[in-house]
Structures are given as structure tokens and as C-alpha cells.
Write an enzyme that holds these catalytic residues in place. Structure first.
Site, PDB file in Angstrom:
ATOM      1  N   ASP A  22       0.805  -1.222   0.000  1.00 27.91           N
ATOM      2  CA  ASP A  22       0.000   0.000   0.000  1.00 27.91           C
ATOM      3  C   ASP A  22       0.840   1.275   0.000  1.00 27.91           C
ATOM      4  O   ASP A  22       0.437   2.304   0.549  1.00 27.91           O
ATOM      5  CB  ASP A  22      -0.965   0.030   1.211  1.00 27.91           C
ATOM      6  CG  ASP A  22      -1.925  -1.133   1.189  1.00 27.91           C
ATOM      7  OD1 ASP A  22      -2.214  -1.649   0.100  1.00 27.91           O
ATOM      8  OD2 ASP A  22      -2.401  -1.523   2.274  1.00 27.91           O
ATOM      9  N   GLY A  49      -4.444  -4.238  -3.705  1.00 24.64           N
ATOM     10  CA  GLY A  49      -5.453  -3.213  -3.997  1.00 24.64           C
ATOM     11  C   GLY A  49      -4.680  -1.979  -4.421  1.00 24.64           C
ATOM     12  O   GLY A  49      -4.054  -1.338  -3.595  1.00 24.64           O
ATOM     13  N   HIS A  50      -4.669  -1.701  -5.712  1.00 25.84           N
ATOM     14  CA  HIS A  50      -3.856  -0.597  -6.248  1.00 25.84           C
ATOM     15  C   HIS A  50      -4.792   0.524  -6.699  1.00 25.84           C
ATOM     16  O   HIS A  50      -5.586   0.350  -7.615  1.00 25.84           O
ATOM     17  CB  HIS A  50      -2.989  -1.099  -7.412  1.00 25.84           C
ATOM     18  CG  HIS A  50      -1.992  -2.129  -6.979  1.00 25.84           C
ATOM     19  ND1 HIS A  50      -1.110  -2.732  -7.832  1.00 25.84           N
ATOM     20  CD2 HIS A  50      -1.720  -2.653  -5.752  1.00 25.84           C
ATOM     21  CE1 HIS A  50      -0.354  -3.590  -7.161  1.00 25.84           C
ATOM     22  NE2 HIS A  50      -0.710  -3.560  -5.890  1.00 25.84           N
ATOM     23  N   PRO A 315      -8.187  -0.626   9.300  1.00 23.68           N
ATOM     24  CA  PRO A 315      -7.284   0.494   9.610  1.00 23.68           C
ATOM     25  C   PRO A 315      -5.840   0.024   9.488  1.00 23.68           C
ATOM     26  O   PRO A 315      -5.497  -1.077   9.914  1.00 23.68           O
ATOM     27  CB  PRO A 315      -7.610   0.850  11.055  1.00 23.68           C
ATOM     28  CG  PRO A 315      -8.624  -0.108  11.532  1.00 23.68           C
ATOM     29  CD  PRO A 315      -9.023  -1.018  10.427  1.00 23.68           C
ATOM     30  N   VAL A 425       2.595  14.110  -3.823  1.00 21.59           N
ATOM     31  CA  VAL A 425       2.062  15.231  -3.043  1.00 21.59           C
ATOM     32  C   VAL A 425       0.529  15.257  -3.063  1.00 21.59           C
ATOM     33  O   VAL A 425      -0.084  16.267  -2.760  1.00 21.59           O
ATOM     34  CB  VAL A 425       2.654  16.589  -3.530  1.00 21.59           C
ATOM     35  CG1 VAL A 425       4.155  16.633  -3.274  1.00 21.59           C
ATOM     36  CG2 VAL A 425       2.352  16.851  -5.006  1.00 21.59           C
TER      37      VAL A 425
END
Ligand code: GDP
Ligand code: IMO
Ligand code: MG
Length: 435
Positions: A22, A49-50, A315, A425
């Protein structure tokens, strides 16, 4: 074609997770895919999961989020050929869900996405075994994604796996799956209705067959003919079955070795390897995490960074950037460049810490220890740097970043001995600051 990218990263470029997954691989793959002909997933399955955000292809002015589990993240460009390589484990219903979601968004992949005939298949019973083993492990459970990854690779290594190629001879497929299920029911003491699974495959046979190809030959031939290949890593270095924090890992090689064996492209043909690393660390699932912050700072990273799993919604555990673990990723993968992602998440922090040393019984360790007992007892030494306390989402060059943000990036380059070529960013394609 942006010849600068190809000149710099070569005709075969691997993008690899440098931490516990991730890290933001999907975003850079999508950006670089613009310049590459093929995007090749080589390992893992729907545990990945991309995430990619692009301008909505259907509703003008909106943004659309895609989360790819099996589909190579470069397929949003119509000129890209997507490959699900031999090293992947493929859950066919998930693949079709992704095909359908892309179609709803006016993106057609028929005739330009292929599944290796050597890729192993993930069946519902693999998911059942995954869940059952996790339950039985109790406190020592890995915290898997529940996608059947471990059991599917177990069958592969045990030489009883069923490959995409087997779907080309359906009668033999039926015999194999019945034999397997009988064996697995005894082995794991589970109940499973194999006939429903067989009926599913009978119903999708004509749809799946055109996707199944000898992708190993296809990608090697393409390269020989001058085409360019972007190799999409899944999971992350510290989740690698050999080099990760075993047994709290996934069941395949998430590092450069997996890219090679999982695609059939020789190691000698890979020109560059870009490591994706978050500007801090995260981990989903159980296992050691030396820089984990179980306090308000960790919570702030989680909420600011929206650190919830792309596959399971769990989470993510959060902590400061770990230069020891990340240096290990540079070494294992031979990284030639780094994309430091999510630097914007640190915008509001007064100070930022980096783990620079692991100490065990007062002595500095050279690298990550194999022993989880030792890793659990490791004391980490930090270096503290001042924050920049301003928004950086508009930076497009690393030199546009505030001075303290540039100092943070430079310090990571020094500690890792590897250049940071890209800084993330924000989530969208343009929110990338380059050298
Ligand atoms: P992957 O599995 O490595 O592709 O990463 P994931 O998609 O699971 O998780 C990365 C998350 O961070 C996704 O929600 C991305 O949209 C997001 N992301 C990626 N790069 C950046 C970045 O530079 N800044 C911010 N704020 N989010 C990012
Ligand atoms: P991407 O490609 C984050 C973790 C799981 C669990 C362990 C084993 O999106 O970065 P598995 O289901 O593979 O048997 O689970 O590995 N894991 C990931 N964590 N990102 C991933 O993929 C992961 N793939 C597996 O959370 O701890
Ligand atoms: Mg992910």
C-alpha cells in the site's frame, strides 16, 4: 512517448513496493504506463489493492477512483496491453468484476488484457481454507486479506494447483478440481460443494478463454521487437515470503525475484527498479513493526493519510519512516530510484522522525534480523527533523518543495543510498513532484 522516461528507466522497468504494501504503487504505475506498451503484474492475487484516481471517463469534471486487485494498473490507457503473469494467482470472478467496472466506465480491455496460461487459479475453497486456518491459528493469525492467496500458492508448490491453461480442456479441469477438493476436504477437515464451482466455470468458459495466452512468450517477443515493459509489483518487500517478516508475510515473492519468475522476463533484461515508499510506514495485518506509533501521532498519520486498507478496509497501523527497513528494500531489490509517496500527509507535523538504527541488547544490528523475537525486542533510534507546516500539493518539481521538505527527502536519499526521483504530493496523476 516521453523519451526522457524511457531513456532514464529503460525498456523494462520494475515498480516494487518497498515496505509492507500500500505504498502507492498503483499511482506511479498509472502515470508511467503512459510511456510504456505493456504493464505486467507478476505476483500476488486479489490481496493487492492498487488505487488510481483519474478524471472521470463518464462524467466530465469529476474524479473517478479505481482500485485494481488483479487488473494491471496501467490499463486506463487504451494503448497499454495488460498482462496478469504466470506468477499471479487469479480469482476469475474478481477478474470479471474488474472487467465489468472498467466497461461501465467506457474502458474496454477485451483483446488487450491477457492472463498467463501458467497462472494458477484461486477457487472459493482456497478462501474457505484461508479463513479456516486463520481462525485455527487464533492469536498467531497472520491477518490475511482472506482472498485465498496462501492456500492457492500452497497448492501450486505442492504441485496440485490448477492453472488457467487447464480451462482449455474442461473435462480434465473437472477431474482435477474434483480430485483436489476431495484431498483438501480430508487435509483441512472442511466441507465444500465442488459442483457449484464447476458450474460457475462452465458458465464463464467462453468468456474467459480468449484472455488466456502464453504471456511469457508474448512479453519476451514484444521486448525483442522494441516494445517497452513496465513490471507492476504487488504487496511489498517486507511481505515477501523469503525476505519479509516471516511468517507475517504473503505467500509469494513480492521483491524483484518474483518479478522475474512471475513474468518469465530474465533478470538480465530488467533495466531499472523503482521502489515505492511512503514518507512514513504503514502495515495492515499482524506482525512486527519496529517504528509503530500506538499513540496520538500514529492516529494523526492514519486519519490524515486516510490509512484504511484498499482491499479489506481495515485500519492500517502507522509509524515513522524506517530507514533500516527501507535500506533493506534497496538492497534486496537493487533499487535504482525511489518514489517517496504521500509526503503531503506530513504537512502539518511540527517535527518528523526517521528511524536510523536498530539496537539489540545495546548493539546496532547490520540489517533486519530473521528472528521475530529479536525484532520484537529491537530498540529503534530516531533522528528528528523540523516540519514545513505548509501545503505542498502544488509542487511539481522536488525543487518546488519547501526547504524543510527538501531536507527530509535529501536525508532519506542519504540514509538509503538511493536517489528519490519522485515525490507524491496528493492522490491525482498530476500531484507528483519529479527531479
Ligand atoms: P498500492 O497498493 O501500493 O497501489 O497502494 P494503495 O492504493 O493500496 O494505497 C495507497 C493510497 O495512497 C491510495 O489511496 C492512493 O490514492 C493514495 N496515494 C498515493 N500516492 C499519494 C500521495 O502522494 N499523496 C496522498 N495524499 N495520497 C496518495
Ligand atoms: P498491495 O499490492 C498491504 C498483507 C495482509 C497480511 C499478509 C498476508 O495493495 O500493496 P495474504 O492475504 O496475502 O495472505 O495476507 O500480507 N498483504 C498486504 N498488505 N498491501 C497489500 O497489497 C497486501 N497483500 C497482502 O494484510 O498481513
Ligand atoms: Mg494496496
Amino acid at each position: 512517448m516521453n523519451q526522457d522516461i524511457i531513456n532514464k528507466y529503460g525498456k523494462v522497468c520494475a515498480v516494487i513496493g518497498g515496505q509492507w504494501g500500500d505504498e502507492g504503487k498503483g499511482k506511479l504505475i498509472d502515470i508511467l504506463a503512459q510511456e510504456y506498451d505493456y504493464v505486467v503484474r507478476a505476483t500476488g492475487g486479489a490481496n493487492a489493492g492498487h488505487t488510481v484516481y483519474i478524471p472521470d471517463p463518464v462524467e466530465a469534471g469529476k474524479t473517478k477512483k479505481f482500485v485494481f486487485h488483479l487488473m494491471p494498473s496501467g490499463v486506463l490507457y487504451p494503448n497499454v496491453t495488460g498482462i496478469i503473469g504466470n506468477g499471479c494467482v487469479v480469482h476469475v470472478p474478481t477478474f470479471f468484476e474488474e472487467v465489468a467496472f472498467l466497461k461501465e466506465n467506457n474502458i474496454e480491455v477485451e483483446g488487450r488484457v491477457f492472463i498467463s496460461d501458467r497462472a494458477h487459479l484461486v477457487f472459493e475453497y482456497h478462501k474457505l481454507i484461508d479463513r479456516t486456518l486463520e481462525e485455527r491459528k487464533g492469536k498467531t493469525k497472520v491477518g490475511t486479506t482472506g482472498r485465498g492467496i496462501g492456500p492457492a500458492y500452497t497448492d501450486k508448490i505442492a504441485r496440485s494447483g490448477i492453472r488457467a491453461n487447464d480451462l482449455l480442456d474442461f473435462e480434465s479441469f473437472v477431474t482435477k478440481i474434483r480430485t483436489n477438493v476431495e484431498m483438501l476436504k480430508k487435509m483441512y477437515d472442511i466441507e465444500f460443494d465442488v459442483e457449484a464451482e464447476i458450474e460457475y466455470y462452465r458458465s464463464v468458459l467462453s468468456q474467459i478463454r480468449p484472455y488466456i495466452k502464453d504471456t511469457v512468450y508474448m512479453v519476451n517477443k514484444a521486448r525483442e521487437e522494441g516494445k517497452t515493459l513496465l513490471m507492476e509489483g504487488a504487496n511489498g518487500t517486507l511481505l515477501d515470503i523469503d525476505h519479509g517478516t516471516y511468517p507475517y508475510v504473503t505467500s509469494s515473492n513480492a521483491t524483484i525475484g518474483g518479478i522475474v519468475s512471475g513474468s518469465g522476463v530474465s533478470a538480465l533484461k530488467i533495466d531499472s527498479a523503482i521502489g515505492i515508499m511512503k514518507a512514513y510506514m504503514t502495515r495492515v495485518g499482524a506482525g512486527p513493526f519496529p517504528s509503530e506509533l500506538e499513540d496520538a501521532v500514529g492516529e494523526k498519520l492514519r486519519t490524515t493519510g486516510n490509512e484504511f486498507g484498499s482491499t479489506t478496509g481495515r485500519p492500517r497501523r502507522c509509524g515513522w519512516f524506517d530507514a533500516v527497513a527501507s535500506r533493506y528494500a534497496v538492497m534486496i531489490n537493487g533499487l535504482t530510484a525511489i518514489n517517496l509517496t504521500k509526503l503531503d500527509v506530513l504537512d502539518e507535523f511540527d517535527t518528523i522522525k526517521i528511524v536510523t538504527k536498530y539496537l539489540y541488547q545495546g548493539k546496532e544490528l547490520d540489517s533486519i534480523p530473521a528472528s521475530l523475537d529479536i525484532l520484537d525486542q529491537v530498540e529503534v533510534e530516531y533522528e528528528e527533523l523540523p516540519g514545513w507546516k505548509q501545503q505542498i500539493d502544488k509542487a511539481r518539481k522536488i525543487s518546488d518543495l519547501p526547504e524543510n521538505a527538501q531536507k527530509y527527502v535529501k536525508r532519506i536519499e542519504e540514509l538509503l543510498g538511493c536517489p528519490v526521483d519522485f515525490v507524491g504530493v496528493g492522490v491525482s496523476r498530476e500531484q507528483l513532484a519529479s527531479k
